[in-house]
Scaffold this motif. Sequence first.
Motif, mmCIF file in Angstrom:
data_model
loop_
_atom_site.group_PDB
_atom_site.id
_atom_site.type_symbol
_atom_site.label_atom_id
_atom_site.label_comp_id
_atom_site.label_asym_id
_atom_site.label_seq_id
_atom_site.Cartn_x
_atom_site.Cartn_y
_atom_site.Cartn_z
ATOM 1 N N SER A 41 142.052 1.642 -54.679
ATOM 2 C CA SER A 41 141.142 1.592 -53.539
ATOM 3 C C SER A 41 140.105 2.694 -53.720
ATOM 4 C CB SER A 41 141.897 1.815 -52.234
ATOM 5 O OG SER A 41 142.799 0.755 -52.011
ATOM 6 N N PHE A 42 138.881 2.418 -53.293
ATOM 7 C CA PHE A 42 137.786 3.358 -53.489
ATOM 8 C C PHE A 42 136.925 3.366 -52.235
ATOM 9 C CE2 PHE A 42 133.728 4.895 -54.962
ATOM 10 C CZ PHE A 42 134.054 5.833 -55.937
ATOM 11 N N ALA A 43 136.521 4.550 -51.766
ATOM 12 C CA ALA A 43 135.661 4.663 -50.590
ATOM 13 C C ALA A 43 134.359 5.353 -50.975
ATOM 14 C CB ALA A 43 136.358 5.446 -49.483
ATOM 15 N N ASP A 44 133.247 4.780 -50.561
ATOM 16 C CA ASP A 44 131.914 5.347 -50.760
ATOM 17 C C ASP A 44 131.395 5.701 -49.368
ATOM 18 O OD1 ASP A 44 129.286 5.972 -51.405
ATOM 19 O OD2 ASP A 44 128.868 4.081 -52.432
ATOM 20 N N ILE A 45 131.460 6.988 -49.029
ATOM 21 C CA ILE A 45 131.061 7.480 -47.714
ATOM 22 C C ILE A 45 129.579 7.877 -47.780
ATOM 23 C CG2 ILE A 45 131.634 9.113 -45.868
ATOM 24 C CD1 ILE A 45 134.012 7.336 -46.775
ATOM 25 N N PHE A 46 128.794 7.552 -46.762
ATOM 26 C CA PHE A 46 127.337 7.736 -46.791
ATOM 27 C C PHE A 46 126.785 6.941 -47.962
ATOM 28 C CE2 PHE A 46 129.108 11.705 -45.047
ATOM 29 C CZ PHE A 46 128.588 11.637 -43.771
ATOM 30 N N ALA A 47 127.075 5.652 -47.965
ATOM 31 C CA ALA A 47 126.876 4.785 -49.127
ATOM 32 C C ALA A 47 125.427 4.591 -49.559
ATOM 33 C CB ALA A 47 127.526 3.424 -48.869
ATOM 34 N N GLY A 48 124.467 4.702 -48.662
ATOM 35 C CA GLY A 48 123.058 4.544 -49.059
ATOM 36 C C GLY A 48 122.774 3.156 -49.596
ATOM 37 N N SER A 49 122.612 3.033 -50.906
ATOM 38 C CA SER A 49 122.375 1.727 -51.540
ATOM 39 C C SER A 49 123.687 1.034 -51.904
ATOM 40 C CB SER A 49 121.535 1.902 -52.807
ATOM 41 O OG SER A 49 122.271 2.624 -53.780
ATOM 42 N N GLY A 50 124.790 1.778 -51.835
ATOM 43 C CA GLY A 50 126.087 1.242 -52.236
ATOM 44 C C GLY A 50 126.361 1.397 -53.725
ATOM 45 N N ASN A 80 122.724 -5.890 -52.103
ATOM 46 C CA ASN A 80 123.295 -5.490 -53.383
ATOM 47 C C ASN A 80 124.679 -6.095 -53.606
ATOM 48 O OD1 ASN A 80 121.050 -4.055 -54.251
ATOM 49 N ND2 ASN A 80 121.731 -2.153 -53.291
ATOM 50 N N ILE A 81 125.469 -6.198 -52.547
ATOM 51 C CA ILE A 81 126.776 -6.861 -52.652
ATOM 52 C C ILE A 81 126.584 -8.320 -53.050
ATOM 53 C CG2 ILE A 81 128.754 -7.706 -51.318
ATOM 54 C CD1 ILE A 81 128.606 -5.042 -49.723
ATOM 55 N N ALA A 82 125.597 -8.982 -52.435
ATOM 56 C CA ALA A 82 125.321 -10.390 -52.759
ATOM 57 C C ALA A 82 124.968 -10.561 -54.237
ATOM 58 C CB ALA A 82 124.201 -10.921 -51.867
ATOM 59 N N VAL A 90 137.058 -1.818 -52.232
ATOM 60 C CA VAL A 90 135.994 -0.834 -52.071
ATOM 61 C C VAL A 90 135.538 -0.847 -50.620
ATOM 62 C CG1 VAL A 90 133.656 -0.163 -52.754
ATOM 63 C CG2 VAL A 90 135.229 -1.085 -54.465
ATOM 64 N N THR A 91 135.500 0.327 -50.011
ATOM 65 C CA THR A 91 135.007 0.490 -48.649
ATOM 66 C C THR A 91 133.694 1.251 -48.718
ATOM 67 O OG1 THR A 91 137.251 0.571 -47.775
ATOM 68 C CG2 THR A 91 135.517 1.457 -46.364
ATOM 69 N N LEU A 92 132.648 0.674 -48.126
ATOM 70 C CA LEU A 92 131.333 1.314 -48.081
ATOM 71 C C LEU A 92 131.035 1.684 -46.635
ATOM 72 C CD1 LEU A 92 129.532 -1.326 -50.297
ATOM 73 C CD2 LEU A 92 130.151 0.964 -51.012
ATOM 74 N N LEU A 93 130.777 2.953 -46.372
ATOM 75 C CA LEU A 93 130.450 3.405 -45.019
ATOM 76 C C LEU A 93 129.016 3.895 -44.995
ATOM 77 C CD1 LEU A 93 133.647 5.445 -44.070
ATOM 78 C CD2 LEU A 93 133.076 3.106 -43.452
#
Length: 92
Positions: free
Chosen positions: A44-53, A83-85, A67-70
């Motif tokens: 599992s991976f978290a990107d906090i303050f993800a911006g562009s991801g 970007n996810i798309a 993956v969690t993007l906040l």
Amino acid sequence: ALKIISGLARGIMLDTPPDRSMRPTSGRAREALFSSLGSVEGKSFADIFAGSGAIGLEAASRGAAEVTLLEAAPLHIKLIEKNIAKLKKEKV
């Protein structure tokens, strides 16, 4: 230009805001981060303050199971969705 640097989505270009409202993490910095973390495959991976991801999507490209993007900024959230798309289109 911001692109995924490794993994299944390598080379996919990511969108960033044209107004410079954020400073995306450079490819060099992302490479250094993932080199120090080691394999994220199956984790599992978290990107906090993800911006562009970019960091979280890099983790997904490298095999992270979840993956969690906040992100709080609405403009950036729309950018992350785009970007996810792009990665989903490549079946990452």
